[in-house]
Design a protein around this motif. Structure first.
Motif, PDB file in Angstrom:
ATOM      1  N   THR A 136      33.504  44.417  71.022  1.00 26.46           N
ATOM      2  CA  THR A 136      34.286  45.760  71.340  1.00 26.46           C
ATOM      3  C   THR A 136      33.951  46.256  72.763  1.00 26.46           C
ATOM      4  O   THR A 136      34.803  46.892  73.257  1.00 26.46           O
ATOM      5  CB  THR A 136      33.879  46.644  70.285  1.00 26.46           C
ATOM      6  N   GLY A 158      31.841  44.275  65.809  1.00 22.26           N
ATOM      7  CA  GLY A 158      31.735  45.547  66.382  1.00 22.26           C
ATOM      8  C   GLY A 158      31.097  46.683  65.241  1.00 22.26           C
ATOM      9  O   GLY A 158      31.301  46.344  64.041  1.00 22.26           O
ATOM     10  N   GLY A 163      36.517  50.176  67.023  1.00 23.22           N
ATOM     11  CA  GLY A 163      36.368  49.107  67.936  1.00 23.22           C
ATOM     12  C   GLY A 163      36.524  47.623  67.299  1.00 23.22           C
ATOM     13  O   GLY A 163      37.061  46.676  67.976  1.00 23.22           O
ATOM     14  N   ARG A 164      36.517  47.429  66.037  1.00 24.98           N
ATOM     15  CA  ARG A 164      36.914  46.511  65.372  1.00 24.98           C
ATOM     16  C   ARG A 164      38.417  46.300  65.416  1.00 24.98           C
ATOM     17  O   ARG A 164      39.002  45.086  65.437  1.00 24.98           O
ATOM     18  CB  ARG A 164      36.486  46.483  63.726  1.00 24.98           C
TER      19      ARG A 164
END
Ligand SMILES: NC(=O)c1ccc[n+]([C@@H]2O[C@H](COP(=O)([O-])OP(=O)(O)OC[C@H]3O[C@@H](n4cnc5c(N)ncnc54)[C@H](OP(=O)(O)O)[C@@H]3O)[C@@H](O)[C@H]2O)c1
Length: 306
Positions: A136, A158, A163-164
């Motif tokens: 990330t 992440g 972020g994922r």
């Protein structure tokens, strides 16, 4: 850190002065500034290696860029957190038109590290499965884009949902949560128990021991980031004919660095490499940026605008 007025920079032969439009903030800038890194500059100093901007003046013997060329830097002689950066000839690379200055400031350290780890250390090839352990942040997003564009199967991790999602949008086929207890079992399940060919590791002090048990036969793990010590069972490496490879960008020989930047510029030009900027902060907020870069919940790069 504080802002200070200094005299304009003048290039000597084979040097370039860049008018900085954006400077990238990397975790290593924080390690150096806080004195925890092996390299300690003489004080006072200007932090930063990664900038993007316009060539303002060139010294005698410079032919590959001219005044007015858009560029990004891979290191500077006297710091990138500034309005001007003085660079050696080999530290200045042309920045394709479609890449903004903020994105340009996000190229060097993250993308060069990801490229060197993937190709020059792990010798990854199309068709292999790569685990980007920490997908990330600056290096992780770069690694996902590089590996996906080359036809590798990409598993990322992440710590935040945001972020994922980003890692997935940037090309990861699967993205796992490195904050959950069983996520490494999922890596094995995704590879039908075979394991992954390559791991690009952002936090080796936490993960290296377990990484070795995720590798396929002949697997390679590249230690990109580590913030402490870790215990491993060497037998996990023996059983798989596995290799643990260290990587420090600063050690890159000049010819290999030139090759990295040629590949990165091609990727920026053809759209496979698209640096993600999480936040632009004013240069005066460099101290705040150093705190922010160490917080969990990475989302691409933080850049400073002079
Ligand atoms: N060797 C070299 O030459 C070189 C070059 C560049 C960078 N580095 C190092 O590589 C690391 C990453 O750099 P960066 O610029 O990408 O930093 P960054 O933008 O701050 O990103 C840090 C990454 O580490 C992830 N992370 C946090 N906890 C983790 C865990 N338990 N397991 C796996 N990953 C975890 C973060 O994920 P979440 O925030 O989503 O949890 C994020 O993806 C840093 O330590 C940096 O110093 C080394």
């Amino acid at each position: 850190m504080r802002l200070e007025e200094v005299s304009d920079l003048k290039p000597s032969p084979k040097q370039v002065v860049v008018r900085v439009k954006a400077a990238g903030v990397n975790p290593v800038d924080m390690y150096i500034r806080s004195g925890t890194y092996s390299r300690k500059p003489a004080l006072p100093y200007t932090p930063g290696t990664d900038a993007a901007g316009v060539v303002e003046s060139v010294g005698e013997g410079i032919t590959h860029v001219a005044v007015g060329t858009r560029v990004y830097t891979s290191g500077t002689i006297n710091g990138a957190y500034a309005e001007q950066a003085l660079c050696e000839e080999s530290q200045v690379h042309s920045l394709p038109r479609q890449i903004s200055y903020s994105q340009g400031a996000a190229v060097n350290t993250p993308y060069a590290a990801a490229y060197r780890a993937l190709y020059q250390r792990a010798h990854a090839v199309s068709g292999e499965t790569v685990l980007v352990h920490g997908a990330t942040g600056g290096v992780g997003i770069a690694a996902v884009q590089l590996a996906r564009a080359a036809g590798m199967r990409v598993i990322g991790t992440g710590g935040s949902a945001r972020g994922r999602d980003l890692a997935s949008q940037q090309g990861a086929h699967h993205v796992l949560d490195h904050g959950t207890p069983d996520y490494l079992d999922q890596v094995l399940a995704l590879t039908e128990g075979r394991g992954v060919d390559v791991i690009l590791e952002m936090l080796a002090n936490v993960n290296l021991g377990r990484d070795l048990r995720l590798l396929a036969l002949g697997g390679r793990v590249v230690v990109i980031g580590s913030r402490g010590r870790v215990e491993i069972d060497p037998r996990d490496a023996m059983n798989r004919d596995a290799a643990i490879l260290g990587m420090l960008l600063l050690n890159t020989p000049e010819r290999e660095a030139a090759s990295i930047h040629a590949a990165l510029i091609a990727g920026l030009e053809n759209g496979t490499l698209r640096p993600v900027v999480r936040e632009e902060m004013p240069l005066a907020d460099a101290a705040r940026a150093h705190h922010a870069v160490m917080q969990p919940g990475a989302y691409g790069k933080i850049v400073l605008i002079p």
